[in-house]
Design an enzyme around this catalytic site. Structure first.
Site, mmCIF file in Angstrom:
data_model
loop_
_atom_site.group_PDB
_atom_site.id
_atom_site.type_symbol
_atom_site.label_atom_id
_atom_site.label_comp_id
_atom_site.label_asym_id
_atom_site.label_seq_id
_atom_site.Cartn_x
_atom_site.Cartn_y
_atom_site.Cartn_z
ATOM 1 C CG ASP A 1 -2.256 -0.578 1.017
ATOM 2 O OD1 ASP A 1 -2.414 -1.332 0.042
ATOM 3 O OD2 ASP A 1 -3.165 -0.300 1.823
ATOM 4 C CG HIS B 1 -3.792 3.139 -1.901
ATOM 5 N ND1 HIS B 1 -4.509 2.080 -1.410
ATOM 6 C CD2 HIS B 1 -3.332 3.817 -0.804
ATOM 7 C CE1 HIS B 1 -4.478 2.096 -0.085
ATOM 8 N NE2 HIS B 1 -3.780 3.150 0.303
ATOM 9 C CG HIS C 1 0.998 0.253 5.103
ATOM 10 N ND1 HIS C 1 0.308 -0.770 5.705
ATOM 11 C CD2 HIS C 1 0.069 1.047 4.509
ATOM 12 C CE1 HIS C 1 -0.988 -0.604 5.503
ATOM 13 N NE2 HIS C 1 -1.163 0.479 4.786
#
Length: 264
Positions: free
Chosen positions: A20, A60, A215
């Site tokens: 992400d 995203h 992440h």
């Protein structure tokens, strides 16, 4: 026939390992390149979106900007998507209280179209789950169909922080959607010192289709400007660990590109 049966993976442990927040910082982009894991999604309003290169990239979708810096602005002029300084709202509560669905749709279209000029997108997901307000979820699923992109759809809403009034309509949408649903795994809320153990414990999961979000960011001064830098670095170091790589190798790896080819 469900997706895994269609792909000849019935009864297997299948993993989409997803990076992400690409495009947010150089540290995030650098970790994507260093780890060599293909699947991730790009924050198109992010300053470094154009620096992401990869084989299985999605959009995203951004509707909130929660950090003191860097802040992100909408690509469109929708007033309901801006705070007093012109940035996206700082919280989901502020977004959901104010956002108009028609302005959200214009903004998400703009982000998808801008992404298509940078790379060949395969999928959609939303930063902070910003589309979990039911009318915004309908927009999200409709755009996925229109642009022939696979949306992230969780198998369960449990643990996602969905406000109780949203649940009945969201559960209906989950029940009715033709898109595949995944078992959503996200260690973001765990203390950094527990991150390695979380990844090692994946070895005990039963068969199914799992979506694991991370992440990862490189340990750099720029990356450490974000207040949550310890959790990002913990992901990076855990996913670089040889024992974690051994555990991941026990799963059948799946990309959103392969899912998209199976669906469309």
């Amino acid at each position: 026939m469900d997706l895994l049966e269609r792909l000849g993976l019935g009864g297997r442990r299948v993993l989409i390992l997803h990076h992400d927040d690409l495009g947010l910082t150089h540290a995030q982009n650098g970790a994507y390149q260093a780890l060599g894991l293909p699947t991730g999604s790009v924050m198109v309003p992010g300053a470094w979106a154009s620096g992401v290169k990869g084989e299985d990239l999605g959009v995203h979708l951004v509707l909130t900007s929660e950090w003191p810096a860097p802040r992100m602005r909408p690509l469109t002029e929708g007033e309901s998507l801006r705070d007093e300084a012109g940035y996206f709202p700082e919280s989901l509560e502020a977004l959901w209280r104010k956002a108009r669905a028609e302005e959200v749709e214009r903004e998400l279209k703009a982000q998808i179209q801008a992404a298509a000029k940078l790379f060949s997108p395969t999928h959609l997901d939303a930063h902070q789950g910003a589309v979990l307000r039911p009318d915004l979820a309908e927009v999200y699923l409709r755009l996925a169909e229109a642009y022939r992109l696979v949306p992230l759809v969780p198998e369960s809403l449990e643990g996602l922080g969905v406000p109780p009034p949203f649940l009945p309509e969201l559960e209906r949408l989950l029940y009715e959607t033709p898109f595949p649903q995944v078992r959503f795994l996200d260690p973001y809320g765990l203390p950094p010192e527990e991150r390695l153990g979380f990844y090692l414990d994946l070895a005990h999961l039963p068969p199914g289709l799992y979506y694991l979000v991370h992440h990862s960011a490189l340990p750099t001064p720029e990356g450490r400007a974000l207040p949550d830098w310890p959790t990002r670095e913990a992901d990076y170091f855990a996913l670089s660990h040889p024992e974690v790589r051994r555990v991941l190798a026990e799963f059948h790896p799946l990309t959103w590109r392969a899912v998209r080819e199976a669906l469309f």
